[in-house]
Write an enzyme that holds these catalytic residues in place. Structure first.
Site, PDB file in Angstrom:
ATOM      1  N   ARG A   1       0.834  -1.204   0.000  1.00  0.00           N
ATOM      2  CA  ARG A   1       0.000   0.000   0.000  1.00  0.00           C
ATOM      3  C   ARG A   1       0.870   1.255   0.000  1.00  0.00           C
ATOM      4  O   ARG A   1       0.563   2.231  -0.712  1.00  0.00           O
ATOM      5  CB  ARG A   1      -0.914   0.001   1.224  1.00  0.00           C
ATOM      6  CG  ARG A   1      -1.727   1.284   1.356  1.00  0.00           C
ATOM      7  CD  ARG A   1      -2.605   1.264   2.592  1.00  0.00           C
ATOM      8  NE  ARG A   1      -3.382   2.492   2.691  1.00  0.00           N
ATOM      9  CZ  ARG A   1      -4.336   2.694   3.590  1.00  0.00           C
ATOM     10  NH1 ARG A   1      -4.632   1.751   4.468  1.00  0.00           N
ATOM     11  NH2 ARG A   1      -4.995   3.831   3.604  1.00  0.00           N
TER      12      ARG A   1
ATOM     13  N   ASN B   1     -10.762  -4.067  -1.399  1.00  0.00           N
ATOM     14  CA  ASN B   1     -10.619  -3.056  -2.443  1.00  0.00           C
ATOM     15  C   ASN B   1      -9.695  -3.510  -3.560  1.00  0.00           C
ATOM     16  O   ASN B   1      -8.799  -4.322  -3.328  1.00  0.00           O
ATOM     17  CB  ASN B   1     -10.073  -1.760  -1.825  1.00  0.00           C
ATOM     18  CG  ASN B   1     -11.134  -0.974  -1.099  1.00  0.00           C
ATOM     19  OD1 ASN B   1     -12.252  -0.860  -1.576  1.00  0.00           O
ATOM     20  ND2 ASN B   1     -10.795  -0.437   0.067  1.00  0.00           N
TER      21      ASN B   1
ATOM     22  N   CYS C   1     -19.182  -1.594   0.744  1.00  0.00           N
ATOM     23  CA  CYS C   1     -18.317  -0.464   1.090  1.00  0.00           C
ATOM     24  C   CYS C   1     -18.985   0.287   2.226  1.00  0.00           C
ATOM     25  O   CYS C   1     -20.213   0.288   2.346  1.00  0.00           O
ATOM     26  CB  CYS C   1     -18.134   0.444  -0.118  1.00  0.00           C
ATOM     27  SG  CYS C   1     -17.097   1.905   0.180  1.00  0.00           S
TER      28      CYS C   1
ATOM     29  N   HIS D   1     -16.379   3.997  -4.710  1.00  0.00           N
ATOM     30  CA  HIS D   1     -15.464   5.120  -4.507  1.00  0.00           C
ATOM     31  C   HIS D   1     -15.614   6.186  -5.593  1.00  0.00           C
ATOM     32  O   HIS D   1     -14.709   6.997  -5.792  1.00  0.00           O
ATOM     33  CB  HIS D   1     -14.014   4.632  -4.405  1.00  0.00           C
ATOM     34  CG  HIS D   1     -13.739   3.890  -3.140  1.00  0.00           C
ATOM     35  ND1 HIS D   1     -12.486   3.455  -2.782  1.00  0.00           N
ATOM     36  CD2 HIS D   1     -14.558   3.510  -2.123  1.00  0.00           C
ATOM     37  CE1 HIS D   1     -12.542   2.830  -1.616  1.00  0.00           C
ATOM     38  NE2 HIS D   1     -13.801   2.863  -1.193  1.00  0.00           N
TER      39      HIS D   1
ATOM     40  N   TYR E   1     -13.872  10.424  -1.919  1.00  0.00           N
ATOM     41  CA  TYR E   1     -12.900   9.995  -2.919  1.00  0.00           C
ATOM     42  C   TYR E   1     -12.938  10.883  -4.161  1.00  0.00           C
ATOM     43  O   TYR E   1     -12.013  10.863  -4.964  1.00  0.00           O
ATOM     44  CB  TYR E   1     -13.152   8.537  -3.321  1.00  0.00           C
ATOM     45  CG  TYR E   1     -12.752   7.550  -2.253  1.00  0.00           C
ATOM     46  CD1 TYR E   1     -11.438   7.099  -2.155  1.00  0.00           C
ATOM     47  CD2 TYR E   1     -13.671   7.091  -1.326  1.00  0.00           C
ATOM     48  CE1 TYR E   1     -11.059   6.204  -1.166  1.00  0.00           C
ATOM     49  CE2 TYR E   1     -13.310   6.210  -0.331  1.00  0.00           C
ATOM     50  CZ  TYR E   1     -12.010   5.765  -0.259  1.00  0.00           C
ATOM     51  OH  TYR E   1     -11.644   4.889   0.731  1.00  0.00           O
TER      52      TYR E   1
END
Length: 421
Positions: free
Chosen positions: A90, A144, A164, A194, A244
């Site tokens: 990440r 995700n 989500c 998102h 987002y």
């Protein structure tokens, strides 16, 4: 009822456990299996999970295992919350895209594509194991990028619904601002995972009065602050975009911000170290306050609601989920995965009708859907050219030179997770 959580060694799992314990009448779990290859983390998380159940008087049994096949065998539902590559991957997703002035984020842009390429093959392998042991089990995906992963599962013929926490987070925040019970707030929530907008906020259900204009007039500053966007954006749109959307609406400003502060991955990694130390305390029998900063607020409540509905045990009449489009948004392919309000029961999720979407939003949704289709092809079949085309199609990249540079960077940083590289 047996549930399995793949990725059960996550530091966030105690939030899920707390929800299972509190809402046991809605979802009466007899056996909960936490599955994770990281045996050391799993033992710490599993120990705290058992203490939380015991403290709250939950009669269910909690089992931990690193064996996926054994863990999902005979499960009525399997929740996926895994992170391939961990926080280290990440951190890279959030870093190398910044080198060419593109947003570095784990679920959208180049970093989001990298996560999809790492994740889709692993999730499909797990789903095949579930199908072999129990073809009737539901798969609830919280991993995700949820839209792409759910689309991969559905196209492979699995019984899957994506989840989500953005919508339930908005519902709870709006309920507090309006001083009403959360169940009274119904969102006209539409878009892709998102990439969504609340185009209406109704009291009492889909046919209730739309009080979004009143909400924005009276609480616009609070809403905008929560989105980390200027109020002028919200007022101009007249809707509430997902937070987002700041990566799209304020791209360059966000890139400048990301270049001058530690990555979110670094913050979470430090938080995880502290949480795991806490979990090792045999006197701890509730989720610690620090966990609230980890992210994923209200995930446990949304997961309980969805699982209860899919397994025929009640649940809310309307829930925001990721499911197949099938004509709901007529400008998208039927097999696209969208995120909207739906009715959910033992046969799956059925989207509610959505009014014609304003071109301001429909255009971006169509663009990102095209990207997601190309991203899924890259995840399933590999190849530098497929990665390049997906990046070129993404509205946060969109330039030949950037797509070329990002393709090389993505492959270089993820080679160990890409079988074809």
């Amino acid at each position: 009822m047996k549930l399995a959580v793949v990725g059960g060694g996550s530091t966030y799992t105690p939030e899920l456990i707390d929800g299972f314990a509190r809402l046991r009448d809605t979802l009466p779990i007899e056996e909960l299996v936490l599955v994770d290859p990281a045996a050391d983390r799993l033992e710490l998380v599993g120990g705290l999970a058992r203490r939380i159940f015991a403290k709250q008087g939950h009669p269910g049994r909690i089992v931990t295992t690193s064996d996926v096949d054994a863990g999902v065998a005979d499960a009525d539902a399997v929740l996926l919350q895994l992170r391939v590559g961990g926080q280290a991957a990440r951190k890279e997703d959030e870093t190398w895209p910044l080198e060419c002035g593109c947003v570095g984020q784990e679920t959208t842009g180049a970093g989001g594509l990298a996560k999809a390429l790492r994740t889709v093959p692993v999730v499909l392998d797990i789903a095949e194991r579930v199908r072999r042991t129990n073809p009737n089990a539901w798969i609830i995906d919280f991993t995700n990028p949820v839209g792409i992963v759910t689309r991969a599962l559905l196209q492979a013929g699995h019984k899957a619904v994506g989840l989500c926490n953005v919508a339930i987070g908005f519902q709870r925040k709006f309920a507090r601002l309006l001083d009403v019970a959360p169940g009274e707030v119904h969102l006209d929530h539409v878009g892709l995972n998102h990439l969504t907008w609340e185009t209406g906020v109704r009291l009492g259900g889909p046919g209730g009065e739309d009080i979004l204009p009143k909400l924005l007039a009276e609480h616009g500053d609070a809403v905008a602050a929560d989105l980390r966007m200027p109020r002028a954006i919200v007022d101009r749109l007249g809707v509430v975009p997902s937070y987002y959307l700041r990566y799209f609406y304020q791209h360059d400003a966000v890139v400048d911000e990301l270049r001058t502060k530690p990555s979110r991955a670094a913050e979470v990694a430090q938080m995880e170290r502290e949480l795991l130390k806490m979990y090792g305390d045999p006197t701890l029998d509730e989720k610690p306050e620090l966990l609230a900063k980890r992210g994923g607020a209200f995930y446990s409540e949304a997961a309980v609601d969805l699982a209860a509905s899919l397994l025929g045990n009640g649940g809310s009449p309307y829930q925001v989920v990721n499911t197949v489009n099938n004509g709901t948004l007529p400008f998208l392919p039927d097999d696209a995965v969208i995120e909207v309000q739906a009715t959910v029961d033992g046969t799956g999720a059925k989207p509610l009708a959505v009014p014609k979407l304003d071109p301001l939003y429909a255009g971006l949704v169509a663009n990102v859907t095209g990207y997601e289709d190309l991203a899924l092809q890259a995840a399933l079949h590999g190849g530098r050219d497929r990665v390049f085309k997906a990046l070129l199609a993404h509205p946060l990249v969109g330039q030949y030179a950037y797509a070329e540079q990002l393709t090389d960077s993505l492959i270089a940083h993820n080679r160990e997770h890409l079988a074809w590289a």
